[in-house]
Design a protein around this motif. Structure first.
Motif, short mmCIF file in Angstrom:
data_model
loop_
_atom_site.label_atom_id
_atom_site.label_comp_id
_atom_site.label_asym_id
_atom_site.label_seq_id
_atom_site.Cartn_x
_atom_site.Cartn_y
_atom_site.Cartn_z
N GLY A 56 59.61 -10.11 71.61
CA GLY A 56 60.60 -10.66 70.68
C GLY A 56 61.99 -10.15 70.99
N SER A 57 62.57 -9.38 70.05
CA SER A 57 63.96 -8.96 70.19
C SER A 57 64.14 -7.46 70.32
N GLU A 58 63.04 -6.72 70.51
CA GLU A 58 63.21 -5.28 70.62
C GLU A 58 62.20 -4.65 71.58
N MET A 59 62.58 -3.45 72.05
CA MET A 59 61.68 -2.60 72.84
C MET A 59 61.38 -1.37 72.00
N VAL A 60 60.11 -1.00 71.92
CA VAL A 60 59.70 0.16 71.15
C VAL A 60 59.12 1.20 72.11
N ILE A 61 59.70 2.38 72.08
CA ILE A 61 59.23 3.49 72.91
C ILE A 61 58.66 4.53 71.96
N THR A 62 57.35 4.76 72.06
CA THR A 62 56.66 5.66 71.15
C THR A 62 56.13 6.86 71.92
N ALA A 63 56.47 8.06 71.45
CA ALA A 63 55.96 9.30 72.03
C ALA A 63 55.57 10.22 70.88
N GLY A 64 54.27 10.52 70.78
CA GLY A 64 53.81 11.32 69.65
C GLY A 64 54.04 10.56 68.36
N ARG A 65 54.69 11.20 67.39
CA ARG A 65 54.97 10.56 66.11
C ARG A 65 56.34 9.89 66.05
N THR A 66 57.05 9.94 67.19
CA THR A 66 58.41 9.39 67.21
C THR A 66 58.41 8.02 67.88
N ALA A 67 59.05 7.06 67.23
CA ALA A 67 59.18 5.72 67.80
C ALA A 67 60.66 5.33 67.84
N PHE A 68 61.14 5.00 69.01
CA PHE A 68 62.52 4.53 69.19
C PHE A 68 62.48 3.00 69.30
N ARG A 69 63.29 2.34 68.51
CA ARG A 69 63.36 0.88 68.53
C ARG A 69 64.73 0.45 69.08
N VAL A 90 66.03 -6.21 79.29
CA VAL A 90 67.30 -5.49 79.44
C VAL A 90 67.61 -4.80 78.12
N VAL A 91 67.86 -3.47 78.18
CA VAL A 91 68.19 -2.71 76.97
C VAL A 91 69.47 -1.93 77.21
N SER A 92 70.11 -1.54 76.16
CA SER A 92 71.37 -0.80 76.24
C SER A 92 71.15 0.51 77.01
N GLY A 93 71.96 0.73 78.05
CA GLY A 93 71.87 1.97 78.81
C GLY A 93 72.25 3.18 77.98
N ARG A 94 73.21 3.01 77.07
CA ARG A 94 73.64 4.12 76.22
C ARG A 94 72.50 4.57 75.31
N LEU A 95 71.81 3.58 74.72
CA LEU A 95 70.70 3.92 73.83
C LEU A 95 69.51 4.47 74.62
N LEU A 96 69.26 3.89 75.78
CA LEU A 96 68.15 4.37 76.60
C LEU A 96 68.40 5.80 77.06
N SER A 97 69.65 6.14 77.36
CA SER A 97 70.01 7.50 77.73
C SER A 97 69.73 8.46 76.58
N ALA A 98 70.07 8.04 75.36
CA ALA A 98 69.81 8.88 74.19
C ALA A 98 68.31 9.10 74.00
N VAL A 99 67.50 8.08 74.27
CA VAL A 99 66.06 8.22 74.18
C VAL A 99 65.56 9.23 75.21
N GLY A 100 66.04 9.09 76.45
CA GLY A 100 65.60 10.00 77.50
C GLY A 100 65.92 11.44 77.21
N GLY A 101 67.02 11.69 76.54
CA GLY A 101 67.42 13.05 76.23
C GLY A 101 66.69 13.64 75.03
N ASN A 102 65.95 12.82 74.30
CA ASN A 102 65.28 13.31 73.09
C ASN A 102 63.78 13.11 73.10
N LEU A 103 63.22 12.77 74.24
CA LEU A 103 61.77 12.59 74.31
C LEU A 103 61.06 13.93 74.28
N PRO A 104 59.92 14.05 73.59
CA PRO A 104 59.11 15.26 73.69
C PRO A 104 58.57 15.38 75.11
#
Length: 386
Positions: free
Chosen positions: A93-106, A68-82
């Motif tokens: 552990g305690s985080e989800m990492v979404i990596t696209a190209g050289r950008t990693a969202f934690r 389960v991750v914050s919907g607000r933060l996940l929305s921000a990720v979706g709007g800024n993905l390449p």
């Protein structure tokens, strides 16, 4: 959890999945999106105890898990993905990492065990028929906007769906406007449900996919739902009965009618609204053999006088209307021409109803059975004299 997914698909999935997030989550866990990775697919869901949205899409899943991750933060990720790339999603552990190209969202993880149990509805168990997805979605978006935005009375905030063999009728009202539209469907049941219009408006875009497909209509006790191959949205039904509007919809006799191009009238109203001081501006509509005229009134910032040619039959009429409600009424009409039908005033508010109909009417004093019209709107206006 470890998976790879196309960034375009991920962005669409996030956008659909967050549609049932509450604006002020209480408890805080309701502000989260439930992410479930299983063999060959990823599912994202949001829930606020009144409605739920679930989107499932294909993904290359190496390790299945739930987070389960914050919907607000996940929305921000979706709007800024390449766009057009692969994204790797890893949670541990305690985080989800979404990596696209050289950008990693934690993104910090929320407590999965605190997330409430989602309601479930399936076509096999709860399906009552199918409709064209785009046609039903458009009807919900148009008619749902006519419902009252005030919390009380609750039945005026509802979107009413009346089912009969071969057709679903969608209707909403806020006392001053009524809109109704017919959508064909495959079901044979005769039934009626009323759901919160705001909930349907918030979730309906989630069921519209890139490829046209039927949408399954679901019903189970107090829950109503829509299902496509990728998405399920569910909402509670309102306990209060929808307002009895049959009396208003009895055959109407119009003393005069004016037919104009729908787009031109809508454009006139946009011009009038462009200089009005708020969204509650009033306009006077005047109709006679010379055409249809619109004048902005009750605006402190400015006014517009505008007119277009009209095919008018019957008496001169002048009616004061809410510009916003008239514009919303025009959105109900799916025709290049619209006819405004004016009832003969007899001193009662209901006698100042203006019917908004698709196409042209060939005569005045036309007796129109509104219950047979596939789409129409009614507006309450204030009659005026020349």
């Amino acid at each position: 959890m470890k998976l790879t997914i196309n960034t375009d698909i991920l962005a669409e999935t996030i956008n659909a999945a967050i549609s049932s997030l509450p604006p002020r989550p209480n408890p805080v866990i309701l502000g989260g999106v439930l992410v479930e990775a299983q063999l060959g697919a990823i599912t994202m869901s949001s829930f606020n105890y009144d409605r739920a949205t679930t989107r499932t899409v294909a993904a290359d899943v190496a390790e299945a898990d739930t987070a389960v991750v914050s919907g607000r933060l996940l929305s921000a990720v979706g709007g800024n993905l390449p766009r057009g790339k692969d994204a790797d999603i890893v949670s541990s552990g305690s985080e989800m990492v979404i990596t696209a190209g050289r950008t990693a969202f934690r993104l910090p993880l929320m407590h999965t065990e605190d997330y409430p149990t989602l309601p479930t509805m399936t076509p096999d168990a709860d399906g009552i028929g199918t409709a064209d997805c785009d046609e039903l979605a458009q009807a919900v978006q148009v008619i749902g906007e006519l419902a009252s935005k005030d919390a009380e009375p609750a039945n005026l905030t509802g979107l009413n769906l009346t089912f009969e063999p071969g057709a679903v009728w969608l209707c909403a009202t806020d006392r001053y406007i009524i809109g109704r539209r017919r959508v064909p469907w495959t079901g044979t049941t005769t039934d009626e449900v009323t759901v919160p219009a705001a909930d349907m408006l918030a979730t309906i875009k989630a069921v519209i996919g890139p490829a046209p497909e039927p949408v399954e209509i679901l019903r189970n006790g107090s829950m109503f739902g829509l299902h496509t191959s990728a998405t399920t949205v569910m909402t509670r039904q309102l306990a209060d009965d929808f307002p009895a509007i049959t009396k208003v919809l009895t055959p109407a006799v119009y003393s005069s009618t004016s037919t104009v191009p729908t787009g031109e009238l809508a454009f006139m109203l946009r011009r009038a609204a462009s200089i009005a001081d708020d969204g509650n501006s009033q306009v006077d509509i005047e109709v006679d053999a010379g055409g249809l005229a619109v004048t902005t009134t009750r605006s402190a910032t400015g006014k517009v006088n505008d007119s277009i040619a009209a095919h008018h039959q019957g008496d001169y009429r002048r009616i004061a209307l809410s510009a916003r409600r008239l514009h919303n009424a025009l959105s109900v009409i799916d025709d290049a021409e619209v006819t405004l039908g004016f009832r003969h005033p007899e001193g009662k508010p209901a006698d100042h109803l203006i019917g908004i109909h698709p196409g042209a009417m060939e005569r005045t004093e036309a007796k129109v059975d509104l219950l047979e019209c596939h789409n129409f709107a009614l507006l309450i206006g204030i009659s005026g004299k020349r």
